[in-house]
Design a protein around this motif. Structure first.
Motif: not given
Lengths: 502, 241
Positions: A130-148
């Protein structure tokens, strides 16, 4: 006689400015989900994201304005910045997570932020579904930033500073694909963008085929791309890849996970028309051998423990989980609790070994890295040959890593030391979990998943886990992401700063 | 012996200043944590979930006897009355072989998406505390109860017309009661740990989540954004000079 340089004000200023740049980048990226949150009518989540962004931007901008950066930045300063950035960035990311209301304590939010940035994928978030998409997107952007690469992103956007090489290496990137580090960074972004276009398109098609509505398919495709290509392992839903019940989705994710675990140096050679690198490269060979061996191991376990009987099930479950473990992604197409309740002993052991080794160096994957395993294997082979040959025979061991190279003592020693440090790190996390009363097999599994940034959890990681284990896993994720050296540099730096003058 | 780095003109940082700086940084972090704790949506006051799932790991699982022992064929000349067992998803995942092939009754909230597959449809049904009708999802109940847990359910396609609401951001999903057979590995779809439903009945229709916006969040967001914007302007003016 011990010679230690005591840090001065110029050191602190340089470190402050460069760390501030990392915060500015993190803050700017956080503005993306904040803006989208307003469009999606998730106003509270957007406000929380904006506050998180400003928490990063304000100190970052203050550092740029008021701290002087004069002259060349030293290797040590670059190393310290790398270590500090990977502590500070998750803190900024955790603010937005904590404000979502889905975390009981700030430590839980920091754990998830560290897990995201280090592309581990372990999560303690409550009620993800039930997490807002806004926060869910941030969770995955952290992976993107960290992975890159946090520092890689900074190097791409900001100019100047001799700390380039120190910061780049401090983030455990040793491949200089192109002569200048900044050009290397830009190639990595170009390659990633290309994979993003192709990968997201393929995922959208597969998710539509699976029955997801168009809007949800687009959102899931974007975040799943970040999770797979950056080998992060976060999923938009609590049931991970199982949610889609789709072999097509799993197939696309397998390709993306493998692409993400291949080093960008190999990607460069493939892009410039040198496909032979995949065959000659030591890491590619090591990965092919270990994955083949582990697949046989898992297949044997499936048959012996009567887990799965058909080839389809073996390929889909065993194959997907093996790729996810070897690339240290952590996406799962079975409930991971089944590893201990239904998979017997042999197959989970194969998964643990795959996580332990991990992917290629210079990629987004974690683990000991195939390069080090290959080099240590060559050291052992050379020792055996030396023992069998006449005493005055000279044994020269070579390997192919971009080009044919002689295995020098310094390289062999470094690989062996880091391998041993990883094993010590796995042991550390295991001992902490044992101290809290968890069974040995589960303590070992979870510790390996944390330190190798694989991110599988069979149940220890949860919202109820003891704070002591949480802190231990946070340290594991941080140290492993930096591959030890930068972390040691930071500790040494702080120690030398606090030491009494004699 | 301490050697000063000859390249540094300003000299080493005095110990007292270093200690003060580190302490100030620590206090800053603590202050930020306290402010965000005050700002975040208020829950029921408990910082940690009520259910300690970790205890389940420490204790050895106590699984019921399987319907048929592994590798054996079920007896064909016996009359068996297979009463639907009321189960939860943690039980099914903890003891999949014990429930393999058994009739089960299961209840929970439909989340994620309903996926159509010709004459069948997939439902992800969560039976965690957030699915409880008296409490509901975390954003509306404010009650921390750990991670989501659920099971995939494959039901006849007609069932999807009865499910009007699927749980997700801002929405409570329909609560459904499912009766069917649990499969450790479904022989037709090869999916793992699923319930093949004979019947799916909607118990609660679900709908939009209730809850009011917190007025503090936008105020603080605007204030911090204004400060950040001011710093950007000052930085650009300084760069131009």
């Amino acid at each position: 006689m011990t010679v230690l340089f005591r840090p001065g004000f110029r050191d602190l200023a340089a470190i402050g400015v460069l760390t501030g740049r990392v915060l500015v980048v993190v803050g700017l990226v956080m503005l993306v989900p904040a803006a989208l949150g307003m469009v999606w009518d998730e106003h509270d989540a957007a406000a929380g994201m904006a506050i998180g962004a400003c928490t990063a931007l304000i100190p970052g901008l203050l550092a740029q304005r008021y701290l002087p950066l004069r002259g060349d930045v030293t290797w040590t300063q670059g190393m310290v910045v790398s270590a500090l950035a990977w502590l500070v960035a998750p803190f900024a990311g955790a603010v937005a997570l904590f404000l979502s209301g889905h975390y009981g304590q700030f430590l839980d939010a920091y754990f998830d932020a560290m897990s995201g940035f280090t592309t581990t994928g372990l999560a303690v978030i409550s009620d993800l579904d039930h997490l807002p998409d806004t926060v869910n997107l941030w969770r995955h952007l952290m992976q993107f930033l960290g992975g890159q690469g946090l520092l890689l992103t900074v190097l791409s956007l900001f100019s100047g500073g001799g700390a380039i090489v120190g910061m780049y290496a401090g983030e455990a990137r040793e491949d200089k694909i192109l002569p200048h580090v900044r050009r290397t960074a830009r190639f990595i972004w170009r390659a990633s963008a290309t994979y993003a276009v192709v990968g997201i398109t393929a995922l959208v098609a597969a998710l539509l085929l699976a029955g997801l509505p168009a809007g949800r398919a687009a959102f899931h495709a974007v975040v799943l791309f970040f999770a797979a290509f950056d080998t992060g392992g976060y999923s938009p839903l609590s049931s991970s890849v199982i949610s889609y019940h789709s072999a097509a989705v799993e197939a696309v994710l397998v390709v993306l996970m493998l692409a993400g675990s291949v080093s960008f140096a190999v990607h460069y050679r493939l892009w410039t028309g040198q496909p032979g690198e995949l065959v000659r490269n030591l890491e590619a060979r090591v990965l092919a051998i270990v994955m083949g061996a582990f697949f046989v191991f898992i297949a044997f376990g499936f048959v012996a423990d009567q887990v799965h009987g058909s080839v389809v099930e073996l390929l889909r479950r065993g194959g997907f989980q093996l790729v996810s473990a070897q690339t240290t992604t952590g996406l799962s197409n079975v409930p991971t609790r089944l590893f201990s309740t239904s998979w017997g002993v042999v197959a989970p052991a194969g998964i643990v070994m795959a996580m332990t080794i991990g992917g290629m160096s210079g990629a987004t994957a974690g683990g000991i890295k195939a390069l080090r395993v290959g080099l240590v294997a060559k050291v052992i082979a050379a020792a055996v040959r030396r023992a069998l040959l006449p005493a005055d025979a000279e044994v020269v061991q070579t390997y192919h890593h971009g080009q044919r190279q002689v295995l020098r003592l310094q390289v062999a020693r470094a690989a062996t030391v880091v391998l041993l440090l990883y094993l010590a790190l796995y042991l550390f996390g295991t001992l902490v979990a044992l101290f809290y009363g968890y069974p040995l097999d589960e303590a070992l599994f979870e510790s390996t998943a944390s330190a190798s940034s694989a991110g599988f959890s069979i149940g220890i990681v949860s919202g109820t886990m003891p704070a002591g284990i949480q802190i231990a896993y946070i340290l594991q994720m941080w140290v492993a992401r930096l591959e030890f050296i930068a972390a040691f540099a930071l500790v040494g730096f702080v120690w030398s700063m606090l030491r009494s003058p004699r | 012996m301490t050697v000063r780095n000859p390249r540094l003109r300003s000299g080493p940082v005095p110990l007292a200043r270093a200690g003060t700086a580190l302490s100030a940084a620590g206090l800053g972090v603590l202050a930020l944590v306290l402010v965000t704790s005050w700002l975040r949506p208020s829950g029921d006051g408990s910082a940690r979930p009520v259910l300690d799932l970790g205890d389940a790991l420490r204790a050895a699982p106590d699984c019921p006897e399987p319907l048929v022992a592994e590798g054996e064929r079920p007896p064909v000349d016996e009359v068996r009355v297979d009463v639907a067992l009321v189960v939860s998803s943690p039980e099914l995942v903890r003891c999949p072989r014990s429930y393999d092939g058994r009739s089960v009754a299961y209840e929970g909230e439909v989340v994620g998406a309903v996926l159509d597959r010709r004459d069948e449809a997939w439902f992800q049904v969560n039976d965690d505390p957030y699915a409880a009708r008296d409490a509901g999802p975390l954003p509306s109940s404010g009650r921390f109860a750990g991670l989501n847990t659920g099971i995939g359910v494959l039901a006849p396609i007609e069932a999807r017309d009865d499910v009007a609401s699927v749980g997700g951001p801002g929405r409570r999903g329909a609560i459904v009661h499912v009766e069917g057979t649990f499969h450790r590995v479904d022989p037709r779809t090869h999916e793992v740990g699923i319930i093949r439903a004979d019947r799916l009945r909607v118990v609660d229709a679900g709908g939009s989540m209730e809850g009011s916006s917190d007025p503090r969040l936008p105020v603080v967001a605007l204030a911090t954004a204004a400060l950040a914007g001011l710093l950007v302007v000052l930085e650009r003016r300084g760069t131009r000079r």
